[in-house]
Design an enzyme around this catalytic site. Structure first.
Site, PDB file in Angstrom:
ATOM      1  N   HIS A   1     -17.480  70.523  14.298  1.00 21.18           N
ATOM      2  CA  HIS A   1     -16.299  71.048  13.577  1.00 21.18           C
ATOM      3  C   HIS A   1     -14.998  70.459  14.123  1.00 21.18           C
ATOM      4  O   HIS A   1     -13.954  71.093  14.042  1.00 21.18           O
ATOM      5  CB  HIS A   1     -16.236  72.572  13.658  1.00 21.18           C
ATOM      6  CG  HIS A   1     -17.540  73.252  13.357  1.00 21.18           C
ATOM      7  ND1 HIS A   1     -17.929  73.593  12.087  1.00 21.18           N
ATOM      8  CD2 HIS A   1     -18.566  73.606  14.177  1.00 21.18           C
ATOM      9  CE1 HIS A   1     -19.123  74.156  12.135  1.00 21.18           C
ATOM     10  NE2 HIS A   1     -19.539  74.170  13.388  1.00 21.18           N
TER      11      HIS A   1
ATOM     12  N   LYS B   1       5.291  51.706  16.612  1.00 27.29           N
ATOM     13  CA  LYS B   1       3.953  51.995  16.094  1.00 27.29           C
ATOM     14  C   LYS B   1       2.906  50.945  16.435  1.00 27.29           C
ATOM     15  O   LYS B   1       3.156  49.753  16.451  1.00 27.29           O
ATOM     16  CB  LYS B   1       4.017  52.133  14.563  1.00 27.29           C
ATOM     17  CG  LYS B   1       4.704  53.391  14.130  1.00 27.29           C
ATOM     18  CD  LYS B   1       3.810  54.600  14.235  1.00 27.29           C
ATOM     19  CE  LYS B   1       2.871  54.615  13.065  1.00 27.29           C
ATOM     20  NZ  LYS B   1       2.434  55.912  12.650  1.00 27.29           N
TER      21      LYS B   1
ATOM     22  N   GLU C   1      -9.018  52.025   9.595  1.00 25.03           N
ATOM     23  CA  GLU C   1      -8.666  52.677   8.336  1.00 25.03           C
ATOM     24  C   GLU C   1      -9.168  51.887   7.128  1.00 25.03           C
ATOM     25  O   GLU C   1      -9.673  52.450   6.158  1.00 25.03           O
ATOM     26  CB  GLU C   1      -7.149  52.841   8.242  1.00 25.03           C
ATOM     27  CG  GLU C   1      -6.603  53.843   9.249  1.00 25.03           C
ATOM     28  CD  GLU C   1      -5.099  53.725   9.407  1.00 25.03           C
ATOM     29  OE1 GLU C   1      -4.393  53.635   8.387  1.00 25.03           O
ATOM     30  OE2 GLU C   1      -4.631  53.706  10.555  1.00 25.03           O
TER      31      GLU C   1
ATOM     32  N   GLN D   1     -25.079  41.831 -18.031  1.00 23.66           N
ATOM     33  CA  GLN D   1     -24.236  40.825 -17.389  1.00 23.66           C
ATOM     34  C   GLN D   1     -23.213  41.483 -16.462  1.00 23.66           C
ATOM     35  O   GLN D   1     -22.730  40.864 -15.520  1.00 23.66           O
ATOM     36  CB  GLN D   1     -23.526  39.997 -18.468  1.00 23.66           C
ATOM     37  CG  GLN D   1     -22.633  38.902 -17.925  1.00 23.66           C
ATOM     38  CD  GLN D   1     -22.242  37.912 -19.011  1.00 23.66           C
ATOM     39  OE1 GLN D   1     -23.089  37.208 -19.548  1.00 23.66           O
ATOM     40  NE2 GLN D   1     -20.973  37.886 -19.369  1.00 23.66           N
TER      41      GLN D   1
END
Ligand code: ARG
Length: 470
Positions: free
Chosen positions: A155, A282, A289, A321
């Site tokens: 969980h 960043k 991802e 096709q």
């Protein structure tokens, strides 16, 4: 005019070409189309259906066409619709009337089904190889960090401490089943449609067994209508790829979570992360991802083909096709993702201290405490209840389980012994799970050893063992 123009008095309307052509994408099948034609022509001559001299010319001509295709000099013509007619037209241009005998006893319906099976067989092998490379990358990361401990999750909540290597080897097992599935599917791919003709077989004495042998097929398809109408092997192959994509997506998700600032469990090499165009600080796990994101394309190809087939009456319909672009895209996608993830894994470094710290919450050892009571003969449900009481008492007192003394523990767990106080050590906890499939270092090491034999490498690969060893 197309090769099938005999009964027509007008050329096809200009607009229909765009819809009906497949040469823009089925050209990748050319090596298989030529391989199939070589075997077919050889058989026709052996059966005295065409003159030996014509078969010789056909073979030489096809080899010439192959050279042009290999070198990129071949001129594809959209008005010739597909790869079959492009090759046959060029062959006839090169060798004259003998070329007109190649299509004897054959239809594009059994031809395309054959080309696709030859292609799929090759792709099956290549995808399996790429999966093995990823398995090796996983194994290396596990073997280099054999003693690193992190919390295992259920969980997405801390559950019990496990070895990092154990977590990685879970994916090893999944990928191994993927290889098993592909290997199994390969047998069903590896059957010959040629000889089915348009749908009903042929009045000519075609030797299908010979063609099958020439092309390395394990057997001949036994029903000509089935041979041209179904695409179930493509669906099966796509299903296997969809499962591979799902596994890769979950691995990618684990890595993205571990890489987040909140977890900071792993580092990913700079070459496999990307920056933001706006936020200078960043460092994003884009490869993970995209791996997760590409899964949708592969599922899409599977659902697309299932949908294309579902309402089709037997046998061949031109809808078939539409089996190609999604299939090709799914295969290209899986191969690209497999090789990128393998390369990314080689740059992943676990942050062993951080992982151990997270795994050291004594609450993660509550199950170990309950099992210690079971060893005393306490029924598990009762043990669970007593430990639950203890966890609650600690919470109310504002202490961790490991901060309790024996007297306090005994208020909830009357039969607690001094040994119980030593249970709150993640290293002790993983070592204690020493059964087949458990996370104990001895068990995990045995698995690493088993895989190393499969890869033909020796253990351990690295001498720099992490600090946090068990
Ligand atoms: N390009 C076609 C396909 O991929 C080849 C078979 C065409 N057969 C036909 N009867 N039009 O399905």
């Amino acid at each position: 005019m197309p090769l099938w123009d005999g009964r027509f008095s007008q050329s096809p309307a200009e607009q229909i070409l765009k819809l009906s052509e497949s040469i823009s994408y089925d050209r990748r099948l050319y090596p298989y189309d030529i391989e199939g034609s070589l075997a077919h022509a050889k058989m026709l001559a052996r059966q005295a259906i065409i003159p030996k001299e014509d078969a010789r010319k056909i073979a030489a001509g096809l080899k010439q066409v192959k050279k042009e295709l290999d070198s990129g000099k071949f001129v594809f013509k959209t008005e010739l619709e597909d790869i079959h007619m492009n090759i046959e037209a060029r062959l006839t241009e090169l060798i004259g009337p003998a070329g007109a005998r190649l299509h004897t006893g054959r239809s594009r319906n059994d031809q395309i089904a054959t080309d696709e099976r030859l292609y799929l067989r090759q792709q099956d092998d290549e995808v399996c190889d790429a999966i093995r490379k990823l398995q090796y990358a996983l194994w290396k990361l596990a073997a280099d960090n054999e003693t690193v401990i992190l919390p295992g999750f259920t969980h997405l909540q801390h559950a019990q401490p496990v070895l990092f290597a154990h977590h990685l080897l879970a994916y090893m097992e999944m990928l191994n089943r993927d290889i098993e599935r592909l290997a199994d599917c390969r047998h069903r791919i590896n059957r010959l449609p040629l000889g089915a003709g348009a749908l009903a077989g042929s009045t000519l004495p075609l030797d299908r067994e010979f063609v099958a042998k020439e092309l390395g097929f394990e057997e001949v398809l036994k029903n000509s209508m089935d041979a041209v109408a179904d695409r179930d092997v493509s669906i099966e192959f796509l299903s296997a790829l969809a499962i591979v994509a799902m596994h890769l997506s979950r691995l990618a998700e684990d890595i993205a979570i571990w890489f987040s600032q909140e977890f900071a469990f792993v580092e990913i090499g700079d070459a496999f992360t990307t920056g933001s165009s706006l936020m200078p600080q960043k460092k994003n796990p884009d490869i993970a991802e995209l791996t997760r994101g590409k899964t949708g394309r592969v599922y899409g190809a599977l659902v697309g083909l299932l949908t294309t087939l579902k309402g089709l009456p037997l046998t061949y319909n031109r809808d078939l096709q539409e089996d190609k672009e999604g299939l090709f895209d799914a295969i290209d996608t899986i191969k690209l993702v497999l090789s990128t993830v393998s390369a990314m894994l080689a740059t992943v470094k676990p942050n062993a201290e951080r992982m151990l710290e997270a795994a050291s919450d004594p609450a993660l050892m509550a199950t170990d405490l309950a099992e210690a009571l079971v060893r005393q003969g306490v029924p598990f449900r009762e043990a669970h209840h007593q430990v639950g009481r203890f966890v609650g008492a600690c919470a109310r007192k504002g202490i961790t389980l490991a901060q309790a003394d024996l007297a306090f523990m005994k208020e909830s767990i009357p039969t607690a012994t001094p040994e119980f106080l030593k249970i709150f050590d993640p290293k002790h906890s993983v070592s204690a799970r020493d059964i087949i499939g458990g996370t104990a270092p001895a068990q995990v090491h045995a698995q690493l050893l088993k895989w190393s034999k499969q890869f033909g490498v020796t253990m351990p690969l690295s001498t720099k063992k992490s600090k946090n060893r068990t």
